[in-house]
Design a protein around this motif. Structure first.
Motif, PDB file in Angstrom:
ATOM      1  N   THR A   1     -11.148  10.989 -10.512  1.00  0.00           N
ATOM      2  CA  THR A   1     -11.359   9.630 -10.017  1.00  0.00           C
ATOM      3  C   THR A   1     -11.695   8.684 -11.160  1.00  0.00           C
ATOM      4  OG1 THR A   1     -12.058  10.385  -7.843  1.00  0.00           O
ATOM      5  CG2 THR A   1     -12.764   8.190  -8.501  1.00  0.00           C
TER       6      THR A   1
ATOM      7  N   ALA B   1      -6.242   6.514   3.535  1.00  0.00           N
ATOM      8  CA  ALA B   1      -6.502   5.075   3.619  1.00  0.00           C
ATOM      9  C   ALA B   1      -7.684   4.783   4.536  1.00  0.00           C
ATOM     10  CB  ALA B   1      -5.252   4.352   4.112  1.00  0.00           C
TER      11      ALA B   1
ATOM     12  N   GLY C   1       0.710   5.733  -1.237  1.00  0.00           N
ATOM     13  CA  GLY C   1      -0.017   6.852  -1.805  1.00  0.00           C
ATOM     14  C   GLY C   1       0.886   7.641  -2.723  1.00  0.00           C
TER      15      GLY C   1
ATOM     16  N   ILE D   1      -9.700   1.351   3.459  1.00  0.00           N
ATOM     17  CA  ILE D   1      -8.653   0.379   3.143  1.00  0.00           C
ATOM     18  C   ILE D   1      -8.155  -0.299   4.415  1.00  0.00           C
ATOM     19  CG2 ILE D   1      -6.336   0.070   2.183  1.00  0.00           C
ATOM     20  CD1 ILE D   1      -6.933   2.558   0.435  1.00  0.00           C
TER      21      ILE D   1
ATOM     22  N   SER E   1      -7.434   4.142  -5.475  1.00  0.00           N
ATOM     23  CA  SER E   1      -8.551   4.742  -4.740  1.00  0.00           C
ATOM     24  C   SER E   1      -9.133   5.930  -5.487  1.00  0.00           C
ATOM     25  CB  SER E   1      -8.055   5.208  -3.374  1.00  0.00           C
ATOM     26  OG  SER E   1      -7.264   6.370  -3.520  1.00  0.00           O
ATOM     27  N   PRO E   2     -10.317   6.363  -5.048  1.00  0.00           N
ATOM     28  CA  PRO E   2     -10.829   7.640  -5.542  1.00  0.00           C
ATOM     29  C   PRO E   2      -9.891   8.768  -5.128  1.00  0.00           C
ATOM     30  CG  PRO E   2     -12.579   6.368  -4.522  1.00  0.00           C
ATOM     31  CD  PRO E   2     -11.296   5.656  -4.237  1.00  0.00           C
TER      32      PRO E   2
ATOM     33  N   HIS F   1     -11.051   5.849   2.808  1.00  0.00           N
ATOM     34  CA  HIS F   1     -11.469   4.919   1.758  1.00  0.00           C
ATOM     35  C   HIS F   1     -11.806   3.543   2.306  1.00  0.00           C
ATOM     36  CE1 HIS F   1     -10.657   7.775  -1.316  1.00  0.00           C
ATOM     37  NE2 HIS F   1      -9.370   7.824  -1.076  1.00  0.00           N
TER      38      HIS F   1
ATOM     39  N   TRP G   1      -5.391  -2.006  -7.485  1.00  0.00           N
ATOM     40  CA  TRP G   1      -6.489  -1.088  -7.206  1.00  0.00           C
ATOM     41  C   TRP G   1      -5.949   0.309  -6.974  1.00  0.00           C
ATOM     42  CZ3 TRP G   1      -7.902   1.592  -2.633  1.00  0.00           C
ATOM     43  CH2 TRP G   1      -9.206   2.093  -2.620  1.00  0.00           C
TER      44      TRP G   1
ATOM     45  N   GLN H   1      -9.308   5.517 -12.414  1.00  0.00           N
ATOM     46  CA  GLN H   1      -9.833   4.151 -12.400  1.00  0.00           C
ATOM     47  C   GLN H   1      -9.938   3.566 -13.807  1.00  0.00           C
ATOM     48  OE1 GLN H   1     -13.233   4.414  -9.773  1.00  0.00           O
ATOM     49  NE2 GLN H   1     -11.890   4.339  -7.997  1.00  0.00           N
TER      50      GLN H   1
ATOM     51  N   VAL I   1      -3.795   9.797  -4.396  1.00  0.00           N
ATOM     52  CA  VAL I   1      -4.376   8.522  -4.807  1.00  0.00           C
ATOM     53  C   VAL I   1      -3.641   7.404  -4.069  1.00  0.00           C
ATOM     54  CG1 VAL I   1      -4.764   6.949  -6.752  1.00  0.00           C
ATOM     55  CG2 VAL I   1      -4.991   9.402  -7.081  1.00  0.00           C
ATOM     56  N   GLN I   2      -4.408   6.542  -3.415  1.00  0.00           N
ATOM     57  CA  GLN I   2      -3.843   5.383  -2.730  1.00  0.00           C
ATOM     58  C   GLN I   2      -3.824   4.201  -3.699  1.00  0.00           C
ATOM     59  OE1 GLN I   2      -2.789   5.608   0.687  1.00  0.00           O
ATOM     60  NE2 GLN I   2      -3.032   7.714   0.000  1.00  0.00           N
TER      61      GLN I   2
ATOM     62  N   LEU J   1       0.848  -1.189   0.000  1.00  0.00           N
ATOM     63  CA  LEU J   1       0.000   0.000   0.000  1.00  0.00           C
ATOM     64  C   LEU J   1       0.880   1.234   0.000  1.00  0.00           C
ATOM     65  CD1 LEU J   1      -2.767   1.437   0.424  1.00  0.00           C
ATOM     66  CD2 LEU J   1      -2.419   1.107   2.879  1.00  0.00           C
TER      67      LEU J   1
END
Length: 167
Positions: free
Chosen positions: A150, A68, A15, A73, A55-56, A71, A53, A154, A41-42, A13
């Motif tokens: 976002t 984190a 960011g 996580i 994150s938003p 979201h 993955w 994605q 963004v994570q 993990l």
């Protein structure tokens, strides 16, 4: 993302800050650490640095551990019992998120230094996922509305996963 992560031995993990073109009036998007406007963004990566993955997007002023938590996580990884390696920015998360020992190198014991060194080798692979994300020219400096970022990030993750599955 949790289902994909549960099939892995562990996940990574981290960011990142994606640069945006904002003016000084947009204070929440200014990252004091990087001295620029951006979006936080994570990213969750697999054991080999593959992008699982993203994150938003949150404003650049948001710290990694706060992002984190917002979201979900931290809670999702904890409930699923997935081991996660992260950097010192995630101090105080939970027991399944492993972070290095804090302190200056000279004040750490030899064992703590060895643990930090081995964790750094493991966490280096998340930089591969970050580099994969940032190789998309679209994400090098975002010039669109912050409400669209976002969906853009994605979409890049989905396109990357589709291209890596086909190849």
């Amino acid at each position: 993302a949790v289902r994909a992560a549960s099939m892995k031995a562990y996940v990574l993990l981290d960011g990142t800050l994606l640069a945006i073109d904002r003016i000084a009036a947009d204070r929440p998007f200014y990252s004091g650490k990087h001295h620029r406007h951006g979006i936080n963004v994570q990213v969750i990566a697999g054991p080999f640095g593959e992008l699982l993955w993203a994150s938003p997007a949150l404003p650049g002023a948001v710290h990694d551990v706060r992002a984190a938590r917002e979201h979900g996580i931290v809670d999702a990884l904890d409930q699923a019992g997935i081991t996660c390696w992260a950097d010192k920015g995630y101090q105080g998360a939970r027991r399944t998120i492993r972070v290095p020992f804090r302190g200056r190198w000279s004040t750490l014991s030899a064992g703590q230094q060895a643990v930090n060194r081995s964790q750094a080798k493991i966490r280096a692979l998340v930089e591969r996922a970050m580099a994969t994300l940032k190789t998309w020219r679209l994400l090098r400096k975002l010039r669109c509305s912050t409400t669209r970022i976002t969906a853009t990030v994605q979409a890049v993750v989905v396109l990357h996963q589709a291209s890596s599955a086909a190849g």
